[in-house]
Design a protein around this motif. Structure first.
Motif, short mmCIF file in Angstrom:
data_model
loop_
_atom_site.label_atom_id
_atom_site.label_comp_id
_atom_site.label_asym_id
_atom_site.label_seq_id
_atom_site.Cartn_x
_atom_site.Cartn_y
_atom_site.Cartn_z
N UNK A 176 0.93 -1.10 0.17
CA UNK A 176 -0.01 0.21 0.00
C UNK A 176 0.78 1.19 -0.29
N UNK A 177 0.52 2.28 -0.73
CA UNK A 177 1.14 3.53 -0.59
C UNK A 177 0.57 4.43 0.49
N UNK A 178 1.32 5.60 0.58
CA UNK A 178 0.99 6.49 1.66
C UNK A 178 -0.34 7.29 1.27
N UNK A 179 -1.10 7.42 1.93
CA UNK A 179 -2.43 8.21 1.77
C UNK A 179 -3.42 7.54 1.09
N UNK A 180 -3.25 6.10 0.49
CA UNK A 180 -4.42 5.19 -0.12
C UNK A 180 -5.21 4.85 1.18
#
Length: 410
Positions: free
Chosen positions: A96-100
């Motif tokens: 997962x990426x930051x802010x997702x």
């Protein structure tokens, strides 16, 4: 075992060579299995004493420990508010990426609050338009009152002039009535002026304050609405995420899962050395480690921090006295180790167990002017013994995979 072999070369071997070539005794003849102690007693005794002393010097000045772990911190996945899960955006495990977004709670209540705050702003804007109309009305009333008084004053002045010329032409009572009317019209002008000022103040102060409060309420409601969507604070890996649509979550309950940040466990190792080595462990010491997850590899490290307290002595104040006997296991001295070179921990799995050696360095003491020859020679010998411990670590690195896979009942 290595220390015993090294010490035997300095004790038992010379003793045997003396017996063999000076006294003429031979193995199998004068020196047998039953007479070896009597014949080599001096070499064996000196070997045992020297071995014990050598092991003590090595392990004290060059500490070693198997309590080394590549610790890493995880981020719990928790909402900031209570609610029922309405939508899930990730699986049980995955990157997962930051802010997702991770999951979303039911937001009907928060959406209603946002809509109410927006309607309040519209209401204040409407009141602003009405207030502008009130200002226009108050200005008209003020002009009307001023015109009426001016007309009264003009009529009063005219009749006063006629009264001065001929008192019989104008009744005095009429003059008094005009004076009273002019005085009363001053009050009407003051009232109209006050109404205009009140309308101006409402436009300039009251309504902007109400609108600012409504906008703040809208912002707060929007924040509460945004909290219903739980997002990843950092990029990493989601693990053990078992939440399902319809579940009720609470920030005080257990987390819905964990988020392992990128690069977790790639910065430093934490090692627990024995308490007796507290005076030896210093920042800047060179160390080496070998880890189970990266076999046959020696990683050079450096000591970056030595904790100046032992965690086993920690206690929480309460209504009962602490008995030291309750601390059944002696605590260790926590030491932080970082790679000596960039990328040194690449390939080491976070959470992996390792074996670490730390090597003392007495160079500054040896080259000091007040250090005598004997002490310098002794410190040189102590530093040189690090080679023995380094060799032991490399043997452990070679044996570790076989010990783990074959001899541990794997």
């Amino acid at each position: 075992m290595l220390e015993l072999l090294l010490c035997s070369l300095l004790t038992i071997l010379p003793d045997y060579l003396y017996r063999r070539y000076v006294q003429g005794k031979r193995i199998g003849k004068e020196i047998t299995f039953y007479s070896v102690w009597f014949e080599l007693r001096w070499g064996i005794t000196a070997c045992l004493i020297l071995t014990v002393g050598l092991i003590t010097v090595i392990f004290y000045n060059h500490p070693s420990t198997t309590n080394v772990t590549l610790f890493f911190r995880t981020v719990p996945i928790l909402p900031e508010t209570n609610g029922r899960v309405a939508e899930i955006f990730v699986g049980n495990s995955g990157p997962i990426t930051k802010g997702a977004p991770i999951f979303r709670l039911d937001s009907s209540k928060q959406e209603a609050a946002v809509e109410a705050a927006r309607r309040k702003i519209v209401e204040v804007d409407a009141q602003m338009a009405v207030a502008r109309a009130d200002v226009t009305k108050a200005e008209g009333q003020l002009k009307e009152a001023e015109s009426a008084r001016q007309q009264t004053v003009d009529e009063l002045e005219a009749k006063q002039e006629l009264y001065k010329r001929n008192p019989g032409n104008v009744p005095f009572r009429e003059i008094e009535r005009l004076e009273v009317r002019a005085q009363g019209q001053l009050g009407a002008i003051a009232s109209a002026t006050a109404a205009k000022q009140a309308a101006d103040e409402r436009i300039a102060t009251l309504l902007p304050a109400e609108k600012a409060s409504a906008e703040a309420a809208l912002a707060q409601a929007q924040v509460e609405l945004d909290k219903t969507v739980v997002r990843a604070g950092v990029s990493g890996q989601v693990e053990q995420f078992a939440l399902r649509v319809g579940d009720v979550v609470n920030p005080l309950m257990r987390p819905a899962g964990v988020l392992i940040p990128e690069g977790a466990g790639q910065r430093m190792l934490q090692a627990g050395f024995g308490q007796i080595e507290a005076q030896i462990m210093k920042e800047g010491m060179i160390a080496e480690v070998t880890c189970v997850s990266k076999p046959f590899t020696i990683i050079p490290m450096v000591v970056t921090n030595v904790q100046d307290y032992i965690a086993a002595g920690q206690f929480r104040g309460g209504e009962q006295l602490i008995d030291p006997q309750q601390v059944t296991r002696p605590g260790t001295l926590l030491v932080y180790l970082e790679p000596l070179y960039k990328g040194g921990l690449d390939g080491v799995t976070p959470g992996s167990s390792c074996i670490a050696n730390a090597y003392s360095n007495n160079h500054d003491t040896i080259v000091a002017k007040d250090t005598g020859f004997l002490r310098g020679a002794m410190l040189h010998a102590v530093d040189a013994l690090a080679l023995v411990h380094a060799l032991i670590l490399r043997l452990q690195a070679l044996v570790l995979p076989f010990q783990t896979l074959v001899f541990s009942g794997h």
